[in-house]
Design a protein around this motif. Structure first.
Motif, PDB file in Angstrom:
ATOM      1  N   GLN A 353       0.800  -1.224   0.000  1.00  0.00           N
ATOM      2  CA  GLN A 353       0.000   0.000   0.000  1.00  0.00           C
ATOM      3  C   GLN A 353       0.837   1.281   0.000  1.00  0.00           C
ATOM      4  N   PRO A 354       1.911   1.379   0.807  1.00  0.00           N
ATOM      5  CA  PRO A 354       2.727   2.598   0.741  1.00  0.00           C
ATOM      6  C   PRO A 354       3.367   2.815  -0.627  1.00  0.00           C
ATOM      7  N   VAL A 355       3.687   1.713  -1.312  1.00  0.00           N
ATOM      8  CA  VAL A 355       4.247   1.827  -2.665  1.00  0.00           C
ATOM      9  C   VAL A 355       3.190   2.393  -3.601  1.00  0.00           C
ATOM     10  N   ALA A 356       1.974   1.868  -3.503  1.00  0.00           N
ATOM     11  CA  ALA A 356       0.886   2.372  -4.343  1.00  0.00           C
ATOM     12  C   ALA A 356       0.552   3.823  -4.008  1.00  0.00           C
ATOM     13  N   ASN A 357       0.603   4.159  -2.715  1.00  0.00           N
ATOM     14  CA  ASN A 357       0.310   5.534  -2.307  1.00  0.00           C
ATOM     15  C   ASN A 357       1.297   6.537  -2.892  1.00  0.00           C
ATOM     16  N   ALA A 358       2.496   6.053  -3.226  1.00  0.00           N
ATOM     17  CA  ALA A 358       3.512   6.912  -3.849  1.00  0.00           C
ATOM     18  C   ALA A 358       3.362   6.942  -5.369  1.00  0.00           C
ATOM     19  N   HIS A 359       2.239   6.392  -5.865  1.00  0.00           N
ATOM     20  CA  HIS A 359       1.928   6.360  -7.300  1.00  0.00           C
ATOM     21  C   HIS A 359       2.971   5.560  -8.092  1.00  0.00           C
ATOM     22  N   THR A 379      12.719   2.415 -13.350  1.00  0.00           N
ATOM     23  CA  THR A 379      12.935   3.809 -12.963  1.00  0.00           C
ATOM     24  C   THR A 379      12.364   4.128 -11.575  1.00  0.00           C
ATOM     25  N   ASP A 380      11.472   3.259 -11.072  1.00  0.00           N
ATOM     26  CA  ASP A 380      10.865   3.486  -9.758  1.00  0.00           C
ATOM     27  C   ASP A 380      11.547   2.691  -8.650  1.00  0.00           C
ATOM     28  N   ARG A 381      12.587   1.967  -8.988  1.00  0.00           N
ATOM     29  CA  ARG A 381      13.131   0.992  -8.053  1.00  0.00           C
ATOM     30  C   ARG A 381      13.675   1.620  -6.764  1.00  0.00           C
ATOM     31  N   GLU A 382      14.403   2.725  -6.869  1.00  0.00           N
ATOM     32  CA  GLU A 382      15.019   3.333  -5.685  1.00  0.00           C
ATOM     33  C   GLU A 382      13.951   3.882  -4.736  1.00  0.00           C
ATOM     34  N   ARG A 383      12.917   4.514  -5.292  1.00  0.00           N
ATOM     35  CA  ARG A 383      11.840   5.025  -4.451  1.00  0.00           C
ATOM     36  C   ARG A 383      11.106   3.888  -3.755  1.00  0.00           C
ATOM     37  N   ALA A 384      10.816   2.834  -4.504  1.00  0.00           N
ATOM     38  CA  ALA A 384      10.102   1.690  -3.923  1.00  0.00           C
ATOM     39  C   ALA A 384      10.943   1.030  -2.834  1.00  0.00           C
ATOM     40  N   LEU A 385      12.232   0.887  -3.076  1.00  0.00           N
ATOM     41  CA  LEU A 385      13.122   0.272  -2.087  1.00  0.00           C
ATOM     42  C   LEU A 385      13.132   1.083  -0.798  1.00  0.00           C
TER      43      LEU A 385
END
Length: 394
Positions: A353-359, A379-385
């Motif tokens: 859910q927090p990953v989805a909340n970050a779009h 391209t989203d890997r660092e934010r998701a990590l």
């Protein structure tokens, strides 16, 4: 040496087996070891008591009823030990020295239980406590239970909290076997297995050590599984090694996602093997596999994706009942592993859910007994990590 010995229902299923258990405990005490005994209900007593509750009993009454199995076992074992000259005492919920306490949510109150277990440990040079497995009490002294496999949980938890050297699970198998000896020929004992291996087997049907128990094991606490006929608490069986740690790992290179679709996926035996073998024959490693009703997705190194696509396309052509293969490049995977994952209600939602909340779009989610793999755009890997790491650093 300080040992917690847990005797399962089968190992206490008759007077003869109770005598065997008492003999093994007495021998360990005679050899100078400190022993804590955890006892399950004799045989299938708990299940039989539950089957007889054919009325609308509330949880408190049900807990009191099913507790009778364990209460009988500890009295039988205490008496058998006393007959052998061993100073023993049975411990049950409501007693002054009872160690296992649950909170208002029905979960173990770790702080209170740890303190009571430390107090119990101070008496081990004088007496052998025989503790009811599976049972606990809440803050008001009401009987509660630890759930299925709770006696294993009692044993390993107490082993950790009394600073035991080893927990010995006495059961009706020779330890962990290479297969079910009642089903396969030539099954043999495994001398050593890791907590990760055992927990995955336990969640998939292997009834050796309850998965909930293994989360209390650390590197300093030995756990061993032995057969009740072995007669020696200090040797033999299968040793369980290691401990569970949360590990968050992100793959360093991108993956390609290849999806094969077609009606054969659900009605043609061996189709997964055929597609996997085709890739293996060309030395293409499969990082992960996900399946749907009419599709199978393979994740492979992006640098071999074109070759993998051609191989799978040929399989589609040859099969006739497969429709097509598609490729999606630049996929990252983040894996979360840890022994506590299965014990945390809603853990998948709490990770995703927090990953989805970050779009951040989650392309895929693959779970096993003790791990979660989340697939996102490269391209989203660092934010998701970072988001996932923050979840487990709270």
């Amino acid at each position: 040496m300080r040992v917690v010995a847990k005797f399962g229902g089968t190992s206490l299923g008759s007077g003869d087996r109770i005598n065997r258990a008492a003999d093994s405990i007495a021998a360990a005490v005679e050899a100078g070891h400190e022993i804590v005994v955890v006892a399950s209900a004799m045989g299938n007593t708990t299940d039989e008591l539950l089957d007889e509750i054919e009325f609308d009993a509330d949880e408190a009454d049900r807990a009191e009823i099913v507790s009778m199995g364990e209460r009988t076992s500890v009295r039988m074992l205490k008496a058998a030990l006393s007959a052998r000259g061993v100073d023993a005492a049975f411990l049950e919920p409501g007693g002054e020295d009872w160690p296992v306490v649950t909170d208002s949510r029905g979960e173990v109150d770790a702080e209170t239980t740890r303190q009571r277990a430390h107090d119990l440990a101070d008496t081990l040079d004088e007496q052998v406590p025989v503790v009811t497995g599976f049972l606990a009490e809440d803050g008001e002294g009401n009987v509660t239970t630890l759930g299925r496999g709770g006696s294993d949980t009692t044993a390993v938890m107490l082993g950790s909290y009394v600073d035991a050297d080893e927990v010995v699970i006495v059961t009706d198998v020779e330890g962990v076997m290479t297969g079910d000896p009642h089903v396969v020929e030539g099954a043999r004992n495994v001398a050593e297995i890791t907590v990760d291996e055992l927990r995955n087997l336990s969640f998939r049907g292997a009834e050796v050590v309850a998965p909930s128990a293994l989360s209390y094991k650390d590197d300093d606490l030995g756990v061993r599984v032995v057969h009740y006929q072995h007669g020696d608490l200090l040797t033999g069986g299968t040793s369980v090694t290691g401990q569970f740690d949360h590990l968050i790992d992100m793959r360093e290179s991108p993956l390609a996602c290849l999806t094969v679709a077609g009606r054969a996926i659900r009605n043609r035996p061996g189709i997964l093997s055929e597609l996997s073998n085709a890739l293996a024959d060309s030395d293409i490693n499969i990082d992960a596999v996900a399946s749907g009703m009419d599709s199978i997705t393979f994740y492979v190194d992006e640098d071999v994706s074109e070759r993998a696509e051609n191989i799978l396309h040929q399989e589609v052509i040859d099969a006739g009942s497969l429709s097509s293969v598609t490729v999606d490049d630049d996929v990252a995977v983040i894996r979360v592993t840890g022994g506590e994952l299965p014990n945390q209600s809603g853990i998948i939602s709490e990770i995703v859910q927090p990953v989805a909340n970050a779009h951040i779009d989650v392309h895929d989610l693959i779970t096993s007994a003790t791990s979660v793999a989340i697939f996102v755009d490269w391209t989203d890997r660092e934010r998701a990590l970072k988001i996932i790491q923050e979840k487990f650093q709270q």
